[in-house]
Write an enzyme that holds these catalytic residues in place. Structure first.
Site, PDB file in Angstrom:
ATOM      1  N   GLU A 123       3.161  -6.021  -3.837  1.00  0.00           N
ATOM      2  CA  GLU A 123       2.531  -7.340  -3.808  1.00  0.00           C
ATOM      3  C   GLU A 123       2.981  -8.129  -5.044  1.00  0.00           C
ATOM      4  OE1 GLU A 123      -1.870  -9.475  -3.436  1.00  0.00           O
ATOM      5  OE2 GLU A 123      -1.733  -7.321  -3.683  1.00  0.00           O
ATOM      6  N   ALA A 263      -4.474  -3.015 -10.783  1.00  0.00           N
ATOM      7  CA  ALA A 263      -4.480  -2.003  -9.725  1.00  0.00           C
ATOM      8  C   ALA A 263      -4.016  -2.670  -8.444  1.00  0.00           C
ATOM      9  CB  ALA A 263      -5.878  -1.407  -9.548  1.00  0.00           C
ATOM     10  N   MET A 264      -3.742  -1.840  -7.432  1.00  0.00           N
ATOM     11  CA  MET A 264      -3.226  -2.360  -6.169  1.00  0.00           C
ATOM     12  C   MET A 264      -3.853  -1.601  -5.018  1.00  0.00           C
ATOM     13  SD  MET A 264      -1.399  -4.456  -4.573  1.00  0.00           S
ATOM     14  CE  MET A 264      -1.367  -4.487  -2.792  1.00  0.00           C
ATOM     15  N   ASN A 266      -3.122  -0.787  -1.946  1.00  0.00           N
ATOM     16  CA  ASN A 266      -2.332  -0.258  -0.842  1.00  0.00           C
ATOM     17  C   ASN A 266      -3.188   0.645   0.057  1.00  0.00           C
ATOM     18  OD1 ASN A 266       0.112  -1.099  -2.475  1.00  0.00           O
ATOM     19  ND2 ASN A 266      -0.669   0.570  -3.732  1.00  0.00           N
ATOM     20  N   GLU A 299     -10.746  -2.469  -5.667  1.00  0.00           N
ATOM     21  CA  GLU A 299      -9.635  -2.028  -4.812  1.00  0.00           C
ATOM     22  C   GLU A 299     -10.142  -1.311  -3.564  1.00  0.00           C
ATOM     23  OE1 GLU A 299      -6.990  -3.413  -5.570  1.00  0.00           O
ATOM     24  OE2 GLU A 299      -7.529  -3.909  -7.636  1.00  0.00           O
ATOM     25  N   HIS A 302     -11.238  -3.817  -0.956  1.00  0.00           N
ATOM     26  CA  HIS A 302     -10.107  -4.447  -0.281  1.00  0.00           C
ATOM     27  C   HIS A 302      -9.776  -3.760   1.053  1.00  0.00           C
ATOM     28  CE1 HIS A 302      -8.390  -7.782  -2.377  1.00  0.00           C
ATOM     29  NE2 HIS A 302      -8.161  -7.150  -3.507  1.00  0.00           N
TER      30      HIS A 302
END
Length: 857
Positions: A123, A263-264, A266, A299, A302
Site C-alpha cells: 500500500e 503497520a499494514m 494485509n 489493523e 481493518h
C-alpha cells in the site's frame, strides 16, 4: 527559475474510469534470492465491457523474463512504468515471469529485506514493484501463493490459510497459501525469515477456533505478550460492539524493524513496525503499551473496514482509514480512559491537522487531485476523517450508527466502494438526511466558528449566536456552510449544570435560545470537541476557572486549562512587543496549583492538564506569529507556574512517585518537569528517579525533565541511558528523540555526530524519524533559528533521503513547507532551501508535489 525535474502528472478523482480488464484470480510463485528473486504471476484476465483496448499493466523496477498468453509466448511492449499487451481475446491466462532485487530495494516498497528477512509493503502502489499488474484497489482477485526459499528462512508466510508445505532439493523448502476472499493487490503480503513465534488462539462468538501467531526477531519473544493480549482484546471488542467476527482460520502479525509506516492490515498477515509490537515494562513506557494496543486494534479492525469492504480508488482512502481510526479510538476509549483518549485525539487535530489545513498540502478528507498517493496518508485523511465519522455517530446516535454499519456491510461486502456509498448506507439506515453533511468530504480547510452570546434577565432567555466560515484559497470554489454538531453545556456561576445538548448548526449564522434561566450562564462550548473547527469566544478568566473546576466533561476541563494557559502566553507576547515586562495573573497560578493539589481529579487527566500546550499548539491559535516572543513568553509562564507551585508540586510528587499505576506515573512525571523548571531545579530528584527507576516510564520521565529543564545532570543521565540500552533499537529511538529535543545552539553539531552513532542508520525509517524528524517537528526553537542553520541542516538530510527513501523524505519535510505563519525573514530562508530541492536533477514525485505546492510553482 530553471527546473531540472519533469513535472509529474496529477491524477484526478473526476477522471476515474472502471478498469478495462478484471483479474478475478491470481497465482503467484516466488523463488526467493536476495538480489535475484524470480516471480511468476499467472492471472485469469477478463475484458470488462465491450471494447478492444489493449491490456496495460503497472510495473516499476522489474526485469521481465518472459510473457505468455494461454501458455504461448507473446510479444509485449514495455513502456516507462507499464507493460502493454495487444489482444482481442475476451478471456485468457497471462503468465509473466519477472526478476526483482529485494536486497537492493531501499524504498521499502514492494518486496524488500529487513534485517535478513523478506517482507512486503504494497500500500499504496508497491505491488507494481513485485510484478506487472493492475496496481489499483478496484481490481479484486483471489490469490494463491507459493513461496520457495532456503530452509534457513524457517517461516514462509502469505495471506489466507496455508494449504501445503514441504521440503525441496538443495536445502530449500516451500509453502503454499490460499486466500478465499477477493482482495486488491495492496493487501498482498509475503514474509520469509527465521523468527521467534508466540502462539495462542481465540474462540469466536460462533464457536470457531482461530489460530493467533505473532512473529518477532530472535530474542524478543518476551516482548510480544502485550501485542497478543491486545489482539485478543480487539477481537472480542469488535464482536461485542460491532458484531463483527474474524473470518479466516489464522491471524498472523509479523514485526519488522525496517518499515515506512506504523503497520499494514494485509488480509490475515499484518506486517508491523516493531515499535507497535515489542514491549515489556523495562523497555517500554505506558504510552508505548497504549500505542501498541491501539495500533494492533486498528489493523485488526481493518479486516472488515478496509479488507472485506475496500476503496474503489485511492481518493476514497478515508473510507477505510477515517472509519478505522474512529473504531480504534472507540476501542481505546471503551477499554481505557475515554477522556484521556479523547484529549490525545484532539491534540492531533489541533496541533497537526489544523497546520496541514493551513499549509500548502491542504486537502479535503476525500482529495480531488494527487501527484503521489503516498503523500495523502495524512492527518487530514486519517484523523480528520475519523472526526467526520465521529460527527456522524453524534448525529445518528449509537443505535443509528450501528444500523448504518450493518447496512453498509450487507450492501458492499466483497466490493470496492466510495465514501458516498458509506454515507448513503448511514442515511438510509437512520432516515437522517446527510446531504449537507457530505460537504465535509469535499471541502478543504478548517471551519472557523465565532460565538457571541447574551442574556436577557427580564425573560430569562440566553441567546447563543454561532457564525461559521471556512477560509477560501485562490482557485477554490466558494465554501458552503457545513452541518456542524455543536455540543454545549451551560453552567451557573457556582458551576452547576443547567443545560447540556448538541445543537444542529447548519447555516452561516444561527441563533439558539435557551429559556427559563434564572441568571447569566457560563457556556462550555464545543464540548468534547464535537466538530473539528476553530472556536472563537471571548472567555473571561473567571469563566475559565469555573469551567476548569466544574464542567461535567473532563475533556472540557482540560480544554479550559489550555485556553487559560494560552491566554497568559499571548498576553505576555503582547507585552514583549510593547517592550513591557512580562506578568502572570495569580489566578492562573492558583488554577494550576489547584490541579496539583486536587484529590478528586483523575491522575491521568491531571497529567494532561499539567502538560502545558506546546509551541506548535500555540502557533495554531494565530494566523501570524512572532516566534521569538512566543518562545520567550511560553517559557516565562511555565517557569512562573513551576516556581510558584514548587512546594505543592514537590509534596504531591513524593506521594505519587510511590504509586505503581499508569495514571500516577504520568502525573508524577508531569510534576517532575515542573520541578526541573522551578527555582531549585531539583537535580538530585531527577537523578534519584532515574537511578531507582524499575520501568521505562519512570526512567524516561527523569530524562525528559532533565532535557526540558536543560538541567546540569542532563548529559550524564543521557550517557548512562545510552550505556544501558545501546543494543536495543527501539529504546535507542527514545534516546535519539531526546537528543534531538535539546534546546541549545550546539544541537546541530550534536545531531551531526549522532548520525555516526553505531545505533543509527539512515536506511532505517525509525532511526531517521526519531532523530531527524523529531528535531524538525519538535525542537521548534532550534529548527527555526533565525540564521536558517536548522533549515539548511534538514535540507541536506532531505537531499540524501530523496535518493534512497523518498517516502520518508516526504514525511519529515513537513516542517519545511508549513511556513505561512512565520516572519518574512524565516520564510525567505525556507524558500531558498525549497528552491534548492526543486532544482535537484532527480527529485522524487513524493517531494516534488510538496515542494512545488509550498512554492506555488
Amino acid at each position: 527559475m530553471s527546473q531540472n525535474v519533469n513535472q509529474p502528472a496529477s491524477k484526478r478523482l473526476a477522471d476515474y474510469q472502471p478498469p478495462l480488464f478484471l483479474i478475478p484470480e491470481l497465482s503467484l510463485s516466488f523463488r526467493l534470492v536476495p538480489d535475484a528473486t524470480i516471480v511468476t504471476a499467472t492471472s485469469r484476465v477478463r475484458r470488462n465491457g465491450d471494447h478492444q483496448q489493449p491490456l496495460v499493466l503497472d510495473g516499476e523496477e522489474l526485469d521481465l523474463l518472459s510473457a505468455k498468453v494461454n501458455g504461448e509466448p507473446v510479444a509485449v511492449t514495455q513502456l516507462p512504468g507499464r507493460l502493454q499487451l495487444e489482444t482481442h481475446l475476451n478471456e485468457f491466462e497471462l503468465t509473466l515471469v519477472t526478476r526483482i532485487n529485494p536486497q537492493g530495494n531501499s524504498s521499502l516498497e514492494g518486496l524488500y529485506m529487513s534485517d535478513g528477512a523478506y517482507c512486503t509493503q504494497c500500500e499504496a502502489e508497491g505491488f507494481r514493484r513485485i510484478t506487472y499488474f493492475f496496481d489499483r484497489p478496484d481490481v479484486l482477485a483471489k490469490y494463491s501463493v507459493r513461496i520457495e526459499a532456503p530452509q534457513s528462512f524457517k517461516y514462509l508466510l502469505s495471506n489466507g490459510n496455508k494449504v501445503d508445505s514441504g521440503k525441496l532439493a538443495d536445502g530449500w523448502h516451500f509453502a503454499c497459501w490460499q486466500d478465499p476472499f477477493p482482495k486488491p493487490c495492496y493487501l498482498f503480503a509475503l514474509v520469509a525469515g527465521d523468527m521467534d513465534l508466540l502462539q495462542d488462539s481465540f474462540r469466536t462468538a460462533s464457536g470457531r477456533e482461530v489460530k493467533l501467531q505473532v512473529f518477532v526477531d530472535k530474542g524478543n519473544l518476551h516482548k510480544a505478550h502485550h501485542a497478543m493480549a491486545s489482539l485478543k482484546k480487539a477481537m472480542a471488542w469488535d464482536e461485542r460492539r460491532f458484531g463483527l467476527e474474524y473470518d479466516l482460520d489464522i491471524y498472523m502479525i509479523v514485526a519488522v524493524d525496517f518499515f515506512n509506516m506504523g503497520a499494514m492490515e494485509n488480509k490475515g498477515l499484518n506486517i508491523f513496525n516493531t515499535k507497535y509490537v515489542l514491549a515489556d515494562r523495562e523497555s517500554a513506557t505506558d504510552d508505548d503499551f497504549h500505542g501498541i494496543e491501539s495500533v494492533i486494534g486498528h489493523e485488526y479492525f481493518h479486516n472488515w473496514t478496509g479488507d472485506r469492504v475496500t476503496c474503489r480508488d485511492w481518493f476514497q482512502l478515508s473510507l477505510k482509514e477515517g472509519l478505522t481510526v474512529f473504531r480504534d479510538q472507540e476501542f481505546s476509549s471503551d477499554v481505557g480512559s475515554r477522556p484521556v483518549n479523547r484529549i490525545h485525539a484532539i491534540k492531533v487535530i489541533k496541533n497537526q491537522q489544523f497546520a496541514e489545513d493551513a499549509g500548502p498540502m491542504s486537502h479535503p478528507i476525500r482529495p480531488e487531485e494527487v501527484i503521489e498517493m503516498n503523500n495523502f496518508y495524512t492527518v487530514t485523511v486519517y484523523n480528520k476523517g475519523a472526526e467526520v465519522i465521529r460527527m456522524m455517530h453524534t448525529l445518528l446516535g449509537e443505535a443509528g450508527f450501528q444500523a448504518g454499519m450493518k447496512l453498509y456491510f450487507e450492501r458492499h461486502d466483497g466490493q470496492a466502494v466510495t465514501c458516498d456509498d458509506f454515507v448513503q448506507a448511514m442515511q438510509d439506515a437512520s432516515g437522517k438526511d446527510l446531504t449537507q453533511f457530505r460537504r465535509w468530504y469535499s471541502q478543504a480547510g478548517t471551519p472557523q466558528v465565532d460565538v457571541d452570546d447574551s442574556y436577557d434577565a427580564q425573560t430569562g432567555i440566553y441567546r447563543l449566536t454561532l457564525r461559521q466560515h471556512t477560509p477560501q484559497r485562490a482557485g477554490e470554489a466558494a465554501k458552503l456552510p457545513l452541518h456542524i454538531p455543536f455540543s454545549v453545556e451551560l453552567l451557573d456561576a457556582q458551576g452547576q449544570s443547567l443545560a447540556n445538548q448538541v445543537l444542529d448548526f447548519t447555516e452561516s449564522e444561527q441563533t439558539f435560545e435557551f429559556q427559563g434561566l434564572p441568571a447569566a450562564v457560563i457556556p462550555s462550548l464545543l464540548q468534547d470537541f464535537s466538530a473539528p473547527v476553530r472556536l472563537s469566544y471571548d472567555f473571561t478568566i473567571e469563566q475559565l476557572l469555573v469551567l476548569m473546576a466544574n464542567a461535567s466533561s473532563e475533556v472540557a476541563r482540560w480544554d479550559a486549562s489550555v485556553t487559560l494557559f494560552s491566554r497568559a502566553v499571548w498576553d505576555n507576547v503582547s507585552r514583549l512587543q510593547r517592550q513591557q515586562s512580562m506578568l502572570l495573573d495569580n489566578r492562573v497560578i492558583d488554577a494550576f496549583r489547584g490541579v496539583i493539589l486536587s484529590a478528586e481529579l483523575d491522575h491521568a487527566l491531571a497529567a494532561e492538564i499539567l502538560k502545558m500546550p506546546s509551541v506548535a499548539t500555540l502557533m495554531e491559535q494565530v494566523t501570524q506569529v512572532d516566534l521569538d516572543a512566543l518562545l520567550c513568553a511560553r517559557d516565562y509562564v511555565i517557569d512562573a507556574i513551576a516556581t510558584a507551585c514548587e512546594d505543592e508540586a514537590l509534596a504531591r510528587y513524593r506521594v505519587l512517585h510511590a504509586v505503581d499505576d499508569a495514571g500516577s506515573r504520568a502525573f508524577a512525571n508531569a510534576l517532575l518537569v515542573l520541578l526541573a523548571r522551578g527555582a531549585d531545579g531539583h537535580e538530585a530528584l531527577l537523578q534519584q528517579q532515574f537511578a531507582q527507576a524499575n520501568n521505562m516510564t519512570a526512567a524516561l520521565g527523569a530524562l525528559s525533565a532533565a532535557v526540558d529543564g536543560n538541567s546540569d545532570c542532563r548529559d550524564a543521565l543521557l550517557d548512562a541511558f545510552e550505556q544501558r540500552w545501546q543494543q536495543t533499537p527501539l529504546v535507542m529511538d527514545k534516546w535519539f528523540s531526546l537528543q534531538a529535543n535539546i534546546n541549545v545552539p550546539e544541537v546541530l553539531q550534536r545531531l551531526q555526530k549522532l548520525q555516526q552513532h553505531p545505533a543509527f542508520s539512515m536506511g532505517n525509517p525509525n532511526r531517521v524519524r526519531s532523530l531527524l524528524g523529531t528535531f524538525a517537528a519538535a525542537n521548534i526553537a532550534q529548527f527555526h533559528r533565525a540564521d536558517g542553520a536548522g533549515y539548511r541542516f534538514m535540507t541536506d538530510i532531505i537531499k540524501q533521503l530523496n535518493g534512497s527513501n523518498p517516502q520518508v523524505a516526504a514525511r519529515i519535510i513537513t516542517p519545511l513547507i508549513q511556513f505561512g505563519k512565520l516572519d518574512a525573514g524565516r520564510q525567505q530562508l525556507l524558500k531558498q532551501c525549497l528552491h534548492q530541492l526543486l532544482e535537484l536533477p532527480a527529485l522524487s514525485r513524493d517531494l516534488y508535489e510538496k515542494v512545488s505546492k509550498a512554492l506555488q510553482v
